[in-house]
Design an enzyme around this catalytic site. Structure first.
Site, PDB file in Angstrom:
ATOM      1  CE  LYS A 102      -3.115   2.868   2.602  1.00  0.00           C
ATOM      2  NZ  LYS A 102      -3.571   3.245   3.952  1.00  0.00           N
ATOM      3  CB  ALA A 189      -8.255   8.054   5.170  1.00  0.00           C
ATOM      4  CB  THR A 212      -8.321   5.981  13.535  1.00  0.00           C
ATOM      5  OG1 THR A 212      -6.981   6.153  13.073  1.00  0.00           O
ATOM      6  CG2 THR A 212      -8.516   6.802  14.791  1.00  0.00           C
TER       7      THR A 212
END
Length: 260
Positions: A102, A189, A212
């Site tokens: 990635k 994201a 996250t």
């Protein structure tokens, strides 16, 4: 293997949820959350995580063994093309020739937006060097297509800034990217909760990558399971095809043929 597998670089995956390994309180929580997510592709920040380059320290591969997961080395923390390319080559050495990576080249530490110029340069070098590149980028449809043309095996536009949890801020650009793509488009994201993942999949995205949103939840293991279900529900809704939106009410049951 199901009939609706995610295909990346010629390999089929049952899960369309990809997860990261950062920000957990310890390796055990990492292991439990990844298991609960059902993910088969797990991304690892080579510059921040020990996968064997630091003998004697805890090794992440002890809890996410490569015989169980596809390890996706990433270039998180790289701000130049040269650093990103060097990091990918290190990962290939550490993982015995592993070539799926990635790529992310960041523009600044405040926004963590991608530096598109450096990303394009790095993508060209890595593809020529035999890497299978999944690439983090902006939600610009023209840049997404250019990265596909370079030879990236998946394009990963951001939904919102990394770690923001804001959800998809510009669904229209994501739709434009999808309309013109011939490779998997994976939102990367900005996801904050399960409904964000569902929205991404309902748009037609081929997968969602997150870290996250799971690791920073009050209960990461429970959130990982919720994300799994959110991705699955969104994919099924996309395949089913939603009803048309209408301005006025429409009776669920027709009135024709009723007895009065």
């Amino acid at each position: 293997m199901n009939n609706d597998a995610l295909m990346i670089a010629g390999k089929a995956y049952n899960s369309r949820l990809l997860v990261g390994t950062g920000k957990y309180k310890d390796l055990e929580e990492t292991r439990l959350a990844i298991e609960a997510s059902g993910a088969e592709i797990v991304t690892v920040a080579i510059r921040r995580t020990n996968i064997g380059q630091n003998p004697g320290e805890p090794n992440l591969l002890d809890v996410i063994p490569p015989n169980k997961y596809t390890i996706l080395p990433n270039t998180a923390g790289c701000y130049t093309c040269d650093d990103a390319v060097r990091t990918c080559r290190l990962a290939r050495e550490l993982l015995d020739g592993h070539d799926l990576v990635k790529l992310e080249v960041l523009g600044d530490q405040k926004t963590l937006f991608p530096d598109i110029t450096e990303t394009l340069r790095a993508a060209e070098i890595l593809v020529k060097d035999g890497f299978k590149v999944m690439v983090y980028t902006s939600d610009d449809p023209l840049i997404a297509k250019r990265l596909e043309e370079i030879g990236c095996v998946a394009v990963m536009p951001l939904a919102a800034p990394i770690g923001s949890g804001l959800g998809i801020r510009n669904p229209y650009n994501i739709r434009l990217i999808l309309e013109n793509a011939s490779v998997p488009i994976i939102v990367d994201a900005g996801v904050g909760t399960a409904s964000d993942a569902t929205v991404a999949m309902e748009l037609g995205c081929h997968g969602v990558l997150m870290n996250t949103a799971i690791a920073a939840a009050r209960n990461p293991v429970l959130m990982a399971g919720a994300m799994k279900k959110g991705v699955e529900a969104g994919r099924e809704a996309f395949l089913a095809g939603r009803m048309p939106r209408k301005l006025y009410a429409s009776a669920s049951s027709p009135i024709d043929g009723l007895f009065f």
